[in-house]
Design an enzyme around this catalytic site. Structure first.
Site, mmCIF file in Angstrom:
data_model
loop_
_atom_site.group_PDB
_atom_site.id
_atom_site.type_symbol
_atom_site.label_atom_id
_atom_site.label_comp_id
_atom_site.label_asym_id
_atom_site.label_seq_id
_atom_site.Cartn_x
_atom_site.Cartn_y
_atom_site.Cartn_z
ATOM 1 C CD GLU A 1 19.966 -32.468 10.504
ATOM 2 O OE1 GLU A 1 20.182 -33.358 11.293
ATOM 3 O OE2 GLU A 1 19.671 -31.595 11.032
ATOM 4 C CB CYS B 1 17.285 -34.042 29.345
ATOM 5 S SG CYS B 1 16.744 -35.743 30.038
ATOM 6 C CB CYS C 1 16.077 -32.071 36.937
ATOM 7 S SG CYS C 1 16.428 -33.720 36.427
ATOM 8 C CB CYS D 1 14.690 -29.599 33.014
ATOM 9 S SG CYS D 1 13.593 -30.404 31.668
ATOM 10 C CB CYS E 1 10.190 -34.895 33.976
ATOM 11 S SG CYS E 1 11.422 -35.986 33.651
HETATM 12 S S1 SF4 Z 1 13.479 -33.125 34.404
HETATM 13 FE FE1 SF4 Z 1 12.990 -34.939 33.300
HETATM 14 S S2 SF4 Z 1 13.266 -34.065 30.937
HETATM 15 FE FE2 SF4 Z 1 14.085 -32.733 32.428
HETATM 16 S S3 SF4 Z 1 16.096 -32.947 32.641
HETATM 17 FE FE3 SF4 Z 1 15.374 -33.940 34.216
HETATM 18 S S4 SF4 Z 1 15.103 -36.076 33.555
HETATM 19 FE FE4 SF4 Z 1 15.606 -34.671 31.632
#
Ligand code: SF4
Length: 287
Positions: free
Chosen positions: A32, A188, A195, A198, A204
């Protein structure tokens, strides 16, 4: 949202050494420190060398701080090496050589801030505490607050938002913490969020709002490295790392053409404890 991130992460994350369940707490702390301002790919080989040489805090505490600065090599921001050495001394003297698990005790160690303390408590000891790094801040900003960029730090609010995402079970919370960091690092991303890949896309807030442009205050940006005092400091330290004996002033003078800037960098290194004056020259700290 937090449960979905945990499941996504558990289903296939990168095999980073410090994510292995049996990775020692000392290894998590060292990783870390290194990851604070250095990318993963550059940290992994240096971390392996470091832990092979100093497998416990007591091993590092037993050598002069200059050895830590020398081994830090070119990871950048070398004050972290001094702080890590000072932390190893504190762990050896105050905690019997065992990295503490309590966030407040971790925060009392040199060089350990809110992020590092919580990362060690969560990843080394499985505590259910929110871990907020730059990647988590970006995911929170977009998915929860509906804005494209996190802007300047809002530490308390961001800890509360992350805590609200954590499942009650500490083992699942650990996955959510690690998964949110991974999501911000690999999906992200700052410039091109993916997205379509995601796991929380349908929840989101930023996506639901149609990706509005960010209009808030900008986060402070780092100044360019080339020509900066940081570059001069780096050159001086590289010279001292390569020499076991003190380096005389006339050799230091050849490292940079701007004598005023060189002097300022040298004085800064001495003031920070990264360089000592002794035996006719400059050297890494021995005490
Ligand atoms: S949906 Fe929202 S959280 Fe997911 S990658 Fe796209 S901007 Fe990021």
């Amino acid at each position: 949202m937090g449960e979905r991130i945990a499941s996504w992460f558990a289903a296939g994350h990168r095999p980073l050494p410090w994510r292995a369940p049996d990775f020692p707490a000392w290894g998590v702390l060292v990783s870390e420190f290194m990851l604070q301002q250095t990318p993963v790919a550059r940290v992994i080989p240096r971390l392996e060398e470091w832990l092979a040489r100093w497998p416990t805090p007591a091993d590092l505490a037993a050598v002069p701080p200059g050895e830590a600065v020398r081994a830090w090599d070119r990871l950048g921001y070398p004050r972290r090496a001094l702080n890590l050495h000072a932390a190893s001394v504190a762990i050896t003297e105050r905690h019997g050589g065992i990295v503490p698990s309590d966030v407040d005790e971790l925060l009392a160690l040199p060089g350990v801030g809110p992020y590092t303390a919580r990362a060690v408590a969560a990843f080394a000891y499985g505590s259910r505490v929110p871990v907020v790094d730059v990647n988590v801040r970006r995911v929170l900003a977009r998915a929860v607050r509906g804005v494209g960029e996190p802007g300047p730090a809002r530490t308390n609010e961001e800890h509360a938002l992350t805590e609200a995402l954590l499942p009650a079970d500490p083992a699942r919370a650990r996955l959510t913490n690690a998964g949110t960091m991974e999501l911000g690092q690999t999906v992200c991303t700052a410039r091109a969020p993916r997205c379509d890949s995601c796991p929380i896309a349908d929840a989101c807030a930023w996506r639901a709002a149609g990706y509005p442009a960010y209009t808030g205050p900008a986060a402070p940006r780092q100044k360019p490295y080339a020509g900066s005092d940081r570059e001069v400091r780096g050159r001086i330290l590289r010279e001292l790392r390569a020499n076991e004996l003190p380096v005389p002033r006339d050799r230091i003078a050849q490292l940079w053409t701007d004598a005023d800037q060189l002097e300022r960098a040298l004085r800064g290194l001495v003031a920070d404890g990264l360089v000592e004056i002794g035996d006719g020259g400059f050297r890494l700290p021995m005490h």
